[in-house]
Enzyme design. Structure first.
Site, mmCIF file in Angstrom:
data_model
loop_
_atom_site.group_PDB
_atom_site.id
_atom_site.type_symbol
_atom_site.label_atom_id
_atom_site.label_comp_id
_atom_site.label_asym_id
_atom_site.label_seq_id
_atom_site.Cartn_x
_atom_site.Cartn_y
_atom_site.Cartn_z
ATOM 1 N N ARG A 51 0.848 -1.181 0.000
ATOM 2 C CA ARG A 51 0.000 0.000 0.000
ATOM 3 C C ARG A 51 0.888 1.236 0.000
ATOM 4 O O ARG A 51 1.944 1.266 0.637
ATOM 5 C CB ARG A 51 -0.929 0.012 1.219
ATOM 6 C CG ARG A 51 -2.089 -0.985 1.123
ATOM 7 C CD ARG A 51 -3.053 -0.576 0.024
ATOM 8 N NE ARG A 51 -4.195 -1.478 -0.108
ATOM 9 C CZ ARG A 51 -4.272 -2.457 -0.993
ATOM 10 N NH1 ARG A 51 -3.232 -2.722 -1.782
ATOM 11 N NH2 ARG A 51 -5.374 -3.193 -1.106
ATOM 12 N N GLU A 82 -3.400 8.221 -5.551
ATOM 13 C CA GLU A 82 -3.495 7.553 -6.850
ATOM 14 C C GLU A 82 -4.675 8.122 -7.630
ATOM 15 O O GLU A 82 -5.751 8.316 -7.064
ATOM 16 C CB GLU A 82 -3.662 6.039 -6.657
ATOM 17 C CG GLU A 82 -2.453 5.393 -6.021
ATOM 18 C CD GLU A 82 -2.565 3.868 -5.911
ATOM 19 O OE1 GLU A 82 -3.552 3.293 -6.441
ATOM 20 O OE2 GLU A 82 -1.656 3.262 -5.303
ATOM 21 N N HIS A 119 -0.360 0.774 -10.134
ATOM 22 C CA HIS A 119 -1.118 -0.163 -9.291
ATOM 23 C C HIS A 119 -1.603 -1.354 -10.125
ATOM 24 O O HIS A 119 -2.797 -1.668 -10.174
ATOM 25 C CB HIS A 119 -2.306 0.543 -8.629
ATOM 26 C CG HIS A 119 -2.761 -0.126 -7.367
ATOM 27 N ND1 HIS A 119 -3.235 0.563 -6.273
ATOM 28 C CD2 HIS A 119 -2.822 -1.430 -7.021
ATOM 29 C CE1 HIS A 119 -3.577 -0.281 -5.311
ATOM 30 N NE2 HIS A 119 -3.335 -1.505 -5.746
#
Length: 344
Positions: free
Chosen positions: A238, A267, A286
């Site tokens: 994370r 993000e 991601h």
């Protein structure tokens, strides 16, 4: 809690938070339940009448604000391994059971991490950049056999990473809640209290831990100072595990040799972030676990759990809401027990 009683009087009502992408292959789910697909603006109105909530849009921050004050669905399933967006007081303190998508991403992420280790050792990112510039510049590269990798996170993803890196010749150790030797996937597991010593010995530091109050910001200026100047940091866990401003400074000052980041504090990563332009940084959006067919696998896992729910059987991947991750006893009679410390 392992088992959520099925709703009386017919099939359960399932609310699915969809986001921009609809879940594929929902036929198996729709045969078992009355399914309603909603977007964020409809969520608060839909949840009070639901027996089950399927958080397909796992990046949404709308659930806490939409959660009914009198308690929501009895079972919540999220289409990701991380559950931090569900760890708000109303859900933690209520009776809802939370399950996650543990198991879908383990091997793809491990493969991705191995690719990043090889990219750094063989300087592949520089080769690609020089090719784009049509520049011929010979360099020597590094070997990975015998290099030391520290994997922070001893759950299924961390274990898959450990196995993959060990098979490639790296000397792997782990960082978790409980110290132990002879772990089958991670060798020596260092406790969090001895993180500084473990960091100082590593050539590659791989973050695969979930985000909890204890792990938030675990890689800050002090931790980066403990790392070897030749070490590389890889984060597939994370974004908030890393204090990004501290990492940028450490990279600029040469206190660490490089970083590969698949997750970020914000993000998408803003165009203004200095990480984009750093030659010793690999940025990916991601995507480390997203191989072809990953969405279908997520739906299959939920459909399997929904079948268990309807049949009155224990659910897979039950999250310990006090810890924020699936514990070693995961509440499933048929699911695998992937190690003795699922957080790391």
């Amino acid at each position: 809690m392992e088992h959520v009683p099925p709703a009386p009087g017919g099939p359960p009502a399932v609310v699915v938070l969809t986001g921009d992408v609809l879940p594929p292959g929902m036929d198996a789910v729709e045969r078992l339940a009355r399914v309603r697909y909603v977007r964020e603006p409809e969520l608060a109105e839909a949840l009070p009448g639901a027996d089950v909530f399927f958080m397909w849009d796992f990046l949404s921050d709308a659930v806490a604000g939409a959660w009914p004050s009198g308690g929501g669905p009895g079972w919540v399933h999220i289409a990701s391994a991380g559950v931090e967006r569900l760890m708000f007081p109303g859900l933690i303190e209520g009776g809802a059971v939370v399950t996650n998508s543990r198991g879908v991403f383990d091997e793809p992420i491990a493969e991705y991490v191995l690719g990043l280790v090889l990219a750094f050792a063989k300087d592949l990112h520089t080769t690609v950049r020089l090719q784009g510039e049509r520049r011929w510049r010979h360099r020597e590269t590094e070997g990975i056999t015998g290099a030391r990798a520290l994997v922070a996170g001893t759950g299924p993803i961390g274990r898959a990473i450990g196995r993959r890196l060990s098979a490639a010749g790296l000397a792997v150790s782990g960082l978790g809640r409980t110290a132990r030797d002879g772990d089958p996937d991670l060798g020596t597991v260092h406790p969090m209290e001895r993180m500084d010593e473990a960091l100082a010995a590593a050539d590659y530091v791989v973050l695969a831990a979930p985000l909890t109050p204890r792990t938030r910001g675990m890689i800050d200026a002090a931790a980066l100072d403990r790392m070897r100047p030749s070490a590389r940091l890889i984060n597939v866990g994370r974004g908030a595990l890393v204090a990004e401003a501290d990492l940028v400074k450490a990279l600029r000052d040469g206190r660490v040799a490089g970083a590969a980041l698949d997750v970020f504090e914000d993000e998408p990563l803003p165009p203004s972030s200095p990480l984009w332009a750093m030659p010793n940084v690999i940025v990916s959006p991601h995507m480390s676990g997203d191989v072809v067919g990953w969405r279908d696998e997520l739906v299959r896992l939920f459909a399997d759990n929904l079948g268990r729910h309807v049949a009155g059987r224990p659910l897979r991947n039950v999250v310990d809401k006090r810890l924020g991750y699936v514990g070693s006893q995961n509440g499933s009679r048929t699911g695998s027990r992937a190690g003795s410390d699922q957080r790391g």
